[in-house]
Design an enzyme around this catalytic site. Sequence first.
Site: not given
Length: 428
Positions: A218-220, A225, A227-228, A230, A252
């Site tokens: 997972i990557l924002v 980042q 800012k909600g 994710g 994972e």
Amino acid sequence: MIGILVSSKEEVGASHSFRISPVDLNSFFDEDGKIYGYNGLKITIWVSSVSFHAFADIKFQSTSDGGKGITDLKSSLQRIFADTLVDNKDDFLQTFSTESHFARSIISDGEILQHKTSNGHVDSNSHLGTATSDVEVVRMVIGNTAAGHLYSRLVPLVLLLIDGSNPIDVDDPGWELYVLIQKKSDEHGDTQHKLLGFTAVYRFYHYPDSTRLRLSQILVLPPYQHKGYGGHLVEVLSNVAILEDVYDLTVEEPLDYFQHVRTSVDIKRLLLFAPIQDAVNSTVSHLKQGKLSKKTHVPCFNPPASAVEDVRKTLKINRKQFLQCWEVLIYLGLDPVDKYMEDFVAIISSRVKADVLGKDSGSSGKQVVEVPSDYNPEMSFVMFRSQDSEAARVWMDENQTNQEEQLQQLVDERVKEIKLIAQKVHHV
């Protein structure tokens, strides 16, 4: 080495451009992770958040072979950026116009799952496709050519920004991408699609007739980042797991910060889940009877098996994650919490010691043993998967004083995390 994320050609070279810091590329340079033969070397990597092409601005005063040759910087950078690396700066600048609709075209065949309104809240009552939303999550199956192409463009950011990650297999249809897209109108009235982040999820078969979802990456993107977004991706995945009635949703090897976000999302759902409230209230009531910290043996106050199963079946939260959430639920039920804090910490301490040392000295759980090591014994430990237990065994320092300090540190860190999550939930 400097990495800079830019959304327009005007930002290339501008002082206000968003810097990705720190950027560690050492592992991609030769076997020892070092660059040889350059004096006054400065590398600036510009990455487009529009098309995800990259350009490396390499400057140096001189080169000289000091006996280990001169590092081929271009080849080393191509190990990271592959086909996204553009040789010429003018060609890189041109991509902002020639590929301005890259995100829109690549997700056109995807499935829109959920929208988020512009005020930052999920509009759970809206129908999919509502015109009032400017952020949406689009699901794409990796076996699809477009999805594979998109992920290939994102691989450099995966390598640079997700600790310990390796690229997923773009030929395996078990992989799914959940892409977070923001839609905004430009000055010409044209709708622009901006990729804010993504998560890669694998769909496993679960005997006899179900599947499990495992969140692997997972990557924002750095500018978006905190800012909600994710948490929003996690909420959408949780809803997918429920609507499609998978067995459960797992993660994972979650990093600490993501685990914080994940637990915060799950706590909000669990507080509204009526079937476990009696179990929570019973545990809180038992704890309030007091003075557990004075007892020789402190129970762990784990949830009943029926609650664990109800949560898995309905909310798709797996057992390991629910046990993490359970401690937060107990903490939230203690009012006033300061009055019962000593006993609550005793419970956490009991659970941590049971996880690390085993419930009994001769149990099949974790064991403390002497471990030969060439390293500082105060800093050494070994972890491996037990054959007769779901949990990993941890071998700790055999020195009793050091062992107690290590355990106390684990307890303190866990209590701090519980307080932070509780505080975050209270402020929502």
